[in-house]
Design an enzyme around this catalytic site. Structure first.
Site, PDB file in Angstrom:
ATOM      1  N   HIS A  44       0.837  -1.192   0.000  1.00 18.90           N
ATOM      2  CA  HIS A  44       0.000   0.000   0.000  1.00 18.90           C
ATOM      3  C   HIS A  44       0.873   1.242   0.000  1.00 18.90           C
ATOM      4  O   HIS A  44       2.092   1.163   0.218  1.00 18.90           O
ATOM      5  CB  HIS A  44      -0.959   0.002   1.210  1.00 18.90           C
ATOM      6  CG  HIS A  44      -0.296   0.007   2.552  1.00 18.90           C
ATOM      7  ND1 HIS A  44      -0.253  -1.083   3.386  1.00 18.90           N
ATOM      8  CD2 HIS A  44       0.366   0.996   3.203  1.00 18.90           C
ATOM      9  CE1 HIS A  44       0.385  -0.771   4.497  1.00 18.90           C
ATOM     10  NE2 HIS A  44       0.787   0.488   4.405  1.00 18.90           N
TER      11      HIS A  44
HETATM   12  P1  TYD Z   1      -1.760  -2.769   7.623  1.00 20.31           P
HETATM   13  O1  TYD Z   1      -1.361  -1.334   7.692  1.00 20.31           O
HETATM   14  O2  TYD Z   1      -2.449  -3.249   6.368  1.00 20.31           O
HETATM   15  O3  TYD Z   1      -0.489  -3.675   7.935  1.00 20.31           O
HETATM   16  P2  TYD Z   1       0.647  -4.284   6.967  1.00 20.31           P
HETATM   17  O4  TYD Z   1       0.859  -3.326   5.850  1.00 20.31           O
HETATM   18  O5  TYD Z   1       1.822  -4.441   7.859  1.00 20.31           O
HETATM   19  O6  TYD Z   1       0.166  -5.605   6.491  1.00 20.31           O
HETATM   20  O7  TYD Z   1      -2.672  -3.106   8.884  1.00 20.31           O
HETATM   21  C1  TYD Z   1      -3.061  -4.438   9.191  1.00 20.31           C
HETATM   22  C2  TYD Z   1      -4.373  -4.355   9.956  1.00 20.31           C
HETATM   23  O8  TYD Z   1      -4.193  -3.669  11.191  1.00 20.31           O
HETATM   24  C3  TYD Z   1      -5.472  -3.631   9.201  1.00 20.31           C
HETATM   25  O9  TYD Z   1      -6.693  -4.303   9.453  1.00 20.31           O
HETATM   26  C4  TYD Z   1      -5.514  -2.279   9.860  1.00 20.31           C
HETATM   27  C5  TYD Z   1      -5.063  -2.537  11.266  1.00 20.31           C
HETATM   28  N1  TYD Z   1      -4.312  -1.410  11.843  1.00 20.31           N
HETATM   29  C6  TYD Z   1      -4.857  -0.699  12.894  1.00 20.31           C
HETATM   30  O10 TYD Z   1      -5.991  -0.970  13.358  1.00 20.31           O
HETATM   31  N2  TYD Z   1      -4.146   0.327  13.453  1.00 20.31           N
HETATM   32  C7  TYD Z   1      -2.905   0.658  12.994  1.00 20.31           C
HETATM   33  O11 TYD Z   1      -2.274   1.598  13.532  1.00 20.31           O
HETATM   34  C8  TYD Z   1      -2.361  -0.077  11.888  1.00 20.31           C
HETATM   35  C9  TYD Z   1      -1.003   0.248  11.341  1.00 20.31           C
HETATM   36  C10 TYD Z   1      -3.099  -1.100  11.355  1.00 20.31           C
END
Ligand code: TYD
Length: 130
Positions: A44
């Site tokens: 992303h």
């Molecule tokens: P995401 O940012 O997609 O993580 P990565 O890129 O490491 O795979 O986030 C994973 C999940 O966690 C998504 O459902 C959103 C949630 N999340 C939160 O609730 N709070 C946060 O601060 C972050 C970074 C993610």
């Protein structure tokens, strides 16, 4: 960006991170751990969020692509090293080592609206100069 590690091998190290060293006010901290070796995360970009990634234990590989399509790969393997990821950088995280802990300092609270999770949408926005 590199941070100063205070201490010596015989006693261990301490890394302070203060306002003046970073480019934004920290509004959120989160960390990623226990990610298996064969799992890649991220995929992303953020419309506005700025972040600094620090691998405080172990190592991880970060792939970045900017709005011009320039790609860079970084290896975070030192707890005194930070990788700044500004707005509109498509990024993935992979090759998490055993015990890797990725600490993230973020400029704003979590907001799903700020995410671009579709690569085609990211490229379209880049082409439109957004
Ligand atoms: P995401 O940012 O997609 O993580 P990565 O890129 O490491 O795979 O986030 C994973 C999940 O966690 C998504 O459902 C959103 C949630 N999340 C939160 O609730 N709070 C946060 O601060 C972050 C970074 C993610």
């Amino acid at each position: 960006m590199s941070f100063k590690a205070i201490g010596e091998k015989c006693e261990g190290y301490l890394v302070p991170i203060e306002d003046i060293q970073i480019l934004f006010n920290i509004r959120r901290v989160y960390y990623v751990y226990n990610t298996p070796k064969d799992i890649a995360r991220g995929f992303h970009a953020h419309k506005e969020l700025e972040q600094i990634l620090i691998c405080i234990n172990g190592s991880v590989v970060i792939n970045c692509e900017d709005v011009e399509g320039r790609k860079e790969q970084y290896i975070l393997n030192n707890p005194a090293l930070g990788l700044y990821i500004g707005r509109m950088i498509w990024h993935t995280m992979e090759q998490f080592s055993d015990g890797a802990i990725l600490l993230v300092l973020a400029s704003d609270l979590y907001n799903e609206e700020d995410y671009i999770r579709d690569y085609v949408e990211f490229k379209n926005r880049c082409n439109r100069g957004e």
